[in-house]
Design a protein around this motif. Sequence first.
Motif, PDB file in Angstrom:
ATOM      1  N   GLY A 181       0.552  -1.266   0.198  1.00 56.53           N
ATOM      2  CA  GLY A 181       0.698  -0.067   0.193  1.00 56.53           C
ATOM      3  C   GLY A 181       0.879   1.650  -0.215  1.00 56.53           C
ATOM      4  O   GLY A 181       1.698   1.550   0.254  1.00 56.53           O
ATOM      5  N   ALA A 182       0.771   2.758  -0.364  1.00 58.87           N
ATOM      6  CA  ALA A 182       0.887   3.778   0.019  1.00 58.87           C
ATOM      7  C   ALA A 182       1.727   3.868   0.949  1.00 58.87           C
ATOM      8  O   ALA A 182       2.647   4.858   1.233  1.00 58.87           O
ATOM      9  N   ASP A 183       1.026   3.377   1.813  1.00 57.47           N
ATOM     10  CA  ASP A 183       1.402   2.843   3.396  1.00 57.47           C
ATOM     11  C   ASP A 183       2.828   2.242   4.074  1.00 57.47           C
ATOM     12  O   ASP A 183       3.178   2.405   4.650  1.00 57.47           O
ATOM     13  N   GLY A 184       3.343   0.857   3.195  1.00 54.76           N
ATOM     14  CA  GLY A 184       4.422   0.701   3.552  1.00 54.76           C
ATOM     15  C   GLY A 184       3.794  -0.603   3.266  1.00 54.76           C
ATOM     16  O   GLY A 184       4.581  -1.517   3.410  1.00 54.76           O
TER      17      GLY A 184
ATOM     18  N   GLN B 108       7.450 -11.354 -18.528  1.00 51.19           N
ATOM     19  CA  GLN B 108       7.927 -10.317 -17.888  1.00 51.19           C
ATOM     20  C   GLN B 108       7.626 -10.073 -16.970  1.00 51.19           C
ATOM     21  O   GLN B 108       6.081  -9.848 -16.717  1.00 51.19           O
ATOM     22  N   ASN B 109       7.976 -10.065 -15.531  1.00 52.10           N
ATOM     23  CA  ASN B 109       6.838  -9.104 -14.409  1.00 52.10           C
ATOM     24  C   ASN B 109       7.787  -7.844 -14.299  1.00 52.10           C
ATOM     25  O   ASN B 109       9.212  -7.989 -14.415  1.00 52.10           O
ATOM     26  N   VAL B 110       7.106  -7.003 -14.172  1.00 54.95           N
ATOM     27  CA  VAL B 110       7.870  -5.560 -14.019  1.00 54.95           C
ATOM     28  C   VAL B 110       7.178  -5.004 -12.697  1.00 54.95           C
ATOM     29  O   VAL B 110       6.171  -5.119 -12.328  1.00 54.95           O
ATOM     30  N   ASN B 111       7.930  -4.286 -11.553  1.00 48.48           N
ATOM     31  CA  ASN B 111       7.733  -3.884 -10.645  1.00 48.48           C
ATOM     32  C   ASN B 111       7.583  -2.622 -10.436  1.00 48.48           C
ATOM     33  O   ASN B 111       8.239  -2.481 -11.336  1.00 48.48           O
ATOM     34  N   ALA B 112       6.493  -1.972 -10.382  1.00 52.79           N
ATOM     35  CA  ALA B 112       6.803  -1.014 -10.194  1.00 52.79           C
ATOM     36  C   ALA B 112       6.185   0.188  -8.755  1.00 52.79           C
ATOM     37  O   ALA B 112       5.289  -0.869  -8.403  1.00 52.79           O
ATOM     38  N   VAL B 113       5.918   1.099  -9.050  1.00 52.72           N
ATOM     39  CA  VAL B 113       5.050   2.795  -8.249  1.00 52.72           C
ATOM     40  C   VAL B 113       4.024   3.125  -8.798  1.00 52.72           C
ATOM     41  O   VAL B 113       4.349   3.835 -10.201  1.00 52.72           O
TER      42      VAL B 113
ATOM     43  N   ALA C 183      -0.572   6.242 -13.881  1.00 52.37           N
ATOM     44  CA  ALA C 183       0.281   6.143 -14.729  1.00 52.37           C
ATOM     45  C   ALA C 183       1.191   5.331 -13.388  1.00 52.37           C
ATOM     46  O   ALA C 183       1.536   5.020 -12.257  1.00 52.37           O
ATOM     47  N   LEU C 184       2.839   4.443 -13.863  1.00 51.41           N
ATOM     48  CA  LEU C 184       3.634   3.894 -13.739  1.00 51.41           C
ATOM     49  C   LEU C 184       4.620   4.264 -13.611  1.00 51.41           C
ATOM     50  O   LEU C 184       5.262   4.317 -14.884  1.00 51.41           O
TER      51      LEU C 184
ATOM     52  N   GLN D 295       2.929  -0.232  -4.511  1.00 51.10           N
ATOM     53  CA  GLN D 295       3.323  -0.368  -5.306  1.00 51.10           C
ATOM     54  C   GLN D 295       3.082  -1.967  -6.111  1.00 51.10           C
ATOM     55  O   GLN D 295       2.033  -2.100  -5.126  1.00 51.10           O
ATOM     56  N   VAL D 296       3.347  -2.130  -7.027  1.00 51.33           N
ATOM     57  CA  VAL D 296       2.158  -3.014  -7.995  1.00 51.33           C
ATOM     58  C   VAL D 296       3.394  -4.371  -8.670  1.00 51.33           C
ATOM     59  O   VAL D 296       4.766  -3.124  -9.501  1.00 51.33           O
TER      60      VAL D 296
END
Length: 174
Positions: free
Chosen positions: A96-99, A113-118, A130-131, A157-158
């Motif tokens: 979450g946005a709170d970590g 492919q897996n991509v970690n993004a914010v 928008a990531l 985080q996603v």
Amino acid sequence: MKAKALGLFAGALIAAAPLVSAAAGLPAPFEASTTLQADGVVKAVDPANHSVTVLDAQGGVASFTITDPHNLAQIHQGGKVHVRMMRSAIISVTRGADGQGSPVQAAPANTVQNVNAVVEAVDHASGVIALKGPDGSVFHIQSRDPVRVVNVVPGMQVMVAFAPQVNVAVAPAQ
């Protein structure tokens, strides 16, 4: 057959995801897609393999296997083209946005492919997110159902699990 298998995988992942996400207090995973469009100059055409190699405005060269080859006969070396590439994905909120959150398992081998993004921004009306990727670049992805992104907010985080199939169309530039 691949599309059916991917659909079954996506359905199973989405069906089970609310249980994991609810336990972690995170939005459930959802299906999304992204579209890349660019203009370029044709470096090579391989009609037998339905592929085109294109030079873009920044000097980058990329080869594409065309999934919609009906315009391929009109594409010639040195000609200007418009490339449109669409790709499906499953988006899973990992924090979450709170970590707060819990790790999400990587997608199975049938994803490319897996991509970690914010999450940088969310348009809740259209479902466009928008990531910011790990390299700092920002890309946009659209939920197939905008209601699914109601609880997605900047700072989360996603993990984006891209499908292996890419739909590519090339047409002569207008």
